[in-house]
Design a protein around this motif. Structure first.
Motif, PDB file in Angstrom:
ATOM      1  N   ALA A  69      55.012  40.736  33.936  1.00  0.00           N
ATOM      2  CA  ALA A  69      54.724  39.085  33.998  1.00  0.00           C
ATOM      3  C   ALA A  69      53.786  38.729  35.753  1.00  0.00           C
ATOM      4  O   ALA A  69      53.422  38.571  35.603  1.00  0.00           O
ATOM      5  CB  ALA A  69      55.871  38.802  34.164  1.00  0.00           C
ATOM      6  N   ALA A  70      55.155  39.456  36.867  1.00  0.00           N
ATOM      7  CA  ALA A  70      53.903  39.293  38.390  1.00  0.00           C
ATOM      8  C   ALA A  70      52.451  39.896  38.517  1.00  0.00           C
ATOM      9  O   ALA A  70      51.913  39.245  38.952  1.00  0.00           O
ATOM     10  CB  ALA A  70      55.056  40.503  39.453  1.00  0.00           C
ATOM     11  N   GLN A  71      52.740  41.250  37.243  1.00  0.00           N
ATOM     12  CA  GLN A  71      50.930  41.633  37.814  1.00  0.00           C
ATOM     13  C   GLN A  71      50.042  40.695  36.787  1.00  0.00           C
ATOM     14  O   GLN A  71      48.891  40.532  37.265  1.00  0.00           O
ATOM     15  CB  GLN A  71      51.186  43.316  36.858  1.00  0.00           C
ATOM     16  N   HIS A  72      50.165  40.211  35.803  1.00  0.00           N
ATOM     17  CA  HIS A  72      49.268  39.097  35.292  1.00  0.00           C
ATOM     18  C   HIS A  72      48.720  38.303  35.872  1.00  0.00           C
ATOM     19  O   HIS A  72      48.117  37.805  35.774  1.00  0.00           O
ATOM     20  CB  HIS A  72      50.309  38.500  33.460  1.00  0.00           C
ATOM     21  N   LEU A  73      49.835  37.587  37.089  1.00  0.00           N
ATOM     22  CA  LEU A  73      49.598  36.467  37.407  1.00  0.00           C
ATOM     23  C   LEU A  73      49.077  36.958  38.971  1.00  0.00           C
ATOM     24  O   LEU A  73      48.582  35.725  39.270  1.00  0.00           O
ATOM     25  CB  LEU A  73      51.019  35.570  38.067  1.00  0.00           C
ATOM     26  N   ALA A  74      49.354  38.205  39.497  1.00  0.00           N
ATOM     27  CA  ALA A  74      48.810  38.285  40.343  1.00  0.00           C
ATOM     28  C   ALA A  74      47.174  38.469  39.937  1.00  0.00           C
ATOM     29  O   ALA A  74      45.857  38.160  40.580  1.00  0.00           O
ATOM     30  CB  ALA A  74      49.408  39.618  41.418  1.00  0.00           C
ATOM     31  N   LYS A  75      46.536  39.204  38.810  1.00  0.00           N
ATOM     32  CA  LYS A  75      45.516  39.225  38.400  1.00  0.00           C
ATOM     33  C   LYS A  75      44.783  37.967  38.023  1.00  0.00           C
ATOM     34  O   LYS A  75      43.292  38.254  38.101  1.00  0.00           O
ATOM     35  CB  LYS A  75      45.813  40.034  36.860  1.00  0.00           C
ATOM     36  N   ALA A  76      45.364  36.831  37.383  1.00  0.00           N
ATOM     37  CA  ALA A  76      44.699  35.789  37.188  1.00  0.00           C
ATOM     38  C   ALA A  76      44.027  35.117  38.655  1.00  0.00           C
ATOM     39  O   ALA A  76      43.638  34.398  38.704  1.00  0.00           O
ATOM     40  CB  ALA A  76      46.250  34.961  36.745  1.00  0.00           C
ATOM     41  N   ALA A  77      45.545  35.675  39.063  1.00  0.00           N
ATOM     42  CA  ALA A  77      44.720  35.109  41.008  1.00  0.00           C
ATOM     43  C   ALA A  77      43.128  36.186  41.453  1.00  0.00           C
ATOM     44  O   ALA A  77      42.986  35.490  42.455  1.00  0.00           O
ATOM     45  CB  ALA A  77      45.641  34.250  41.749  1.00  0.00           C
ATOM     46  N   GLY A  78      43.075  37.389  41.132  1.00  0.00           N
ATOM     47  CA  GLY A  78      42.308  38.030  41.287  1.00  0.00           C
ATOM     48  C   GLY A  78      42.390  38.623  43.296  1.00  0.00           C
ATOM     49  O   GLY A  78      41.809  38.955  43.061  1.00  0.00           O
ATOM     50  N   VAL A  79      43.382  38.829  42.881  1.00  0.00           N
ATOM     51  CA  VAL A  79      44.199  39.421  44.069  1.00  0.00           C
ATOM     52  C   VAL A  79      44.129  40.866  42.924  1.00  0.00           C
ATOM     53  O   VAL A  79      44.970  41.247  42.252  1.00  0.00           O
ATOM     54  CB  VAL A  79      45.323  39.406  44.416  1.00  0.00           C
TER      55      VAL A  79
END
Length: 447
Positions: A69-79
């Motif tokens: 879940a955290a990885q998906h959020l980071a990827k969505a933010a372009g990080v």
């Protein structure tokens, strides 16, 4: 190559760490050590806004659900993101790191075997000098001057290579940063004026004979020396560790034989260093224990030339350990004295003090003086039954040891003074009775 190794400048930039696990703590500490501003977020509260503007993200929640879940959020933010122990979720991976005060080595197996990366890190840590970071700082200090004073790229590369491999580097690694700066300034000026820079002398201890007892620094210097001025007692096995094209010069002598005078050795050291050579003065044992290394250091310093000293395992330590004799022992010996057998005539040695109980004597170059040593100690009050040991060629394949009592020291020593005998060390004191002698019971010499 699965991963491209890159070094990012994180100073002042935000790094997000998600999770409260030990793995998350380690990653937060690592990011801080690189100067990053670390933002800690729990898995239960993490949201996409936590990642916006961040340089990187580390995720270590401890569960696959939380990590994903955290990885998906980071990827969505372009990080770019690293997820602990889940390479399939990672944009980048963490290598095994060796950090020597700014000199950083990163080792990666692409996630195939972190254990192998850890083993390689240990080997690299053992090979890298502890002060290698100080050498990098020295280079940074002179970078602007070198670029300004040496316009020719080839000559500038030569200067940098000599700086990080030559005399200045060795002084830094030995802890003499002020001396290194002076040498570097001199070399920079010499290059600018197209002069030949001076070299450096290293006074190096070769240990008692076993090549595996060389220090790491001694082994490194043998590979870097232009010339090696060595004692007679340095065995071929150690000289074989030298660089193949190094010049080997025998300057030592055995007792009673004619050899190069000490003043001539010092003059040769000065001559070669002035000519720009990196010179290793290789001495059996330790240079500062009956090795006259101090005199050679004084001569080089008087000539204004750079010099470093690399200690070696001295004969008393190496030979005693090789035959199982502890020079001090809680129940048997509370003091140990290193003494030269050349002082057996009494002018250099105060024998009554050395004859004290609970005292071990390690006597260098004493086999031919055994009768005088025995008589002086007996006259000073040492018991005739005091154990003694003679170790010839200690730590070497042809090591030989004899044990007995002080009253019989001269007779025991006679077998260690024949024409082809190797260097011998005498050990006098209760601890000598602990010697391990193959195929020979303790005190068999007097049984």
């Amino acid at each position: 190559m699965k991963h491209l190794p890159l070094f990012f400048d994180l100073a002042g930039r935000t790094v997000v760490v998600v999770g409260e696990s030990p793995a998350a703590d380690r990653r937060a500490d690592l990011a801080r050590s690189a100067g990053a501003e670390v933002s800690r977020v729990t898995a239960a509260t993490v949201k996409i806004a936590d990642f916006r503007g961040a340089a990187a993200a580390f995720i270590a929640t401890g569960t696959l659900e939380g990590d994903t879940a955290a990885q998906h959020l980071a990827k969505a933010a372009g990080v770019p993101v690293n997820v602990a122990d889940r390479p399939e979720l990672c944009d980048f991976i963490l290598p095994a790191i060796v950090d020597r005060d700014g000199v950083v080595v990163a080792i990666s197996t692409g996630g195939a075997s972190p254990t192998l990366a850890s083993i390689l890190r240990g080997r690299i840590e053992a090979a890298l000098p502890e002060r290698i970071g100080a050498l990098a700082k020295l280079a940074r200090t002179f970078r602007a001057q070198a670029n300004a004073l040496i316009p020719d790229p080839a000559r500038r590369r030569g200067f940098w290579r000599r700086l990080v491999e030559g005399p200045a580097a060795r002084l830094v690694l030995a802890g003499d940063e002020a001396g290194a700066r002076r040498v570097a300034l001199g070399e920079l000026d010499a290059v600018r004026r197209r002069m030949s820079p001076v070299g450096i002398a290293h006074i190096v201890g070769a240990g008692p004979g076993d090549p595996d007892l060389l220090t790491l620094r001694a082994a490194q210097l043998l590979q870097e020396a232009d010339a090696i001025l060595h004692d007679e007692l340095v065995p071929a096995a150690i000289l074989g560790r030298a660089r193949r094209d190094a010049e080997l010069v025998l300057v030592g002598k055995r007792k009673g034989s004619v050899g190069l005078a000490q003043a001539d050795i010092e003059a040769e050291l000065v001559r070669r260093v002035r000519a720009g050579q990196t010179v290793v003065r290789l001495k059996a044992g330790d240079p500062f224990i009956f090795g006259r290394g101090g005199e050679e250091v004084e001569a080089l310093r008087a000539a204004g030339l750079p010099v470093s000293v690399v200690p070696g395992v001295t004969a008393a330590l190496g030979c005693a350990a090789s035959v199982g004799i502890p020079l001090t022992h809680r129940r048997l010996a509370s003091a140990v004295t290193f003494v030269s057998g050349h002082g057996a005539d009494g002018r250099e040695v105060t024998w009554p003090r050395l004859a004290a109980q609970s005292h071990t004597l390690a006597i260098y170059m004493g086999a031919t003086e055994a009768a005088s040593v025995r008589d002086r100690l007996l006259d000073a009050g040492t018991a005739p039954t005091t154990p003694v040991a003679i170790v010839e060629n200690g730590t070497r394949p042809d090591e030989r040891v004899s044990v007995g009592r002080l009253s019989d020291l001269a007779r025991i020593a006679a077998t260690h003074t024949r024409g082809d005998a190797g260097p011998s060390l005498l050990i006098v004191g209760e601890v000598a009775a602990l010697a391990t002698v193959a195929d020979q019971p303790l005190l068999a010499e007097v049984s």
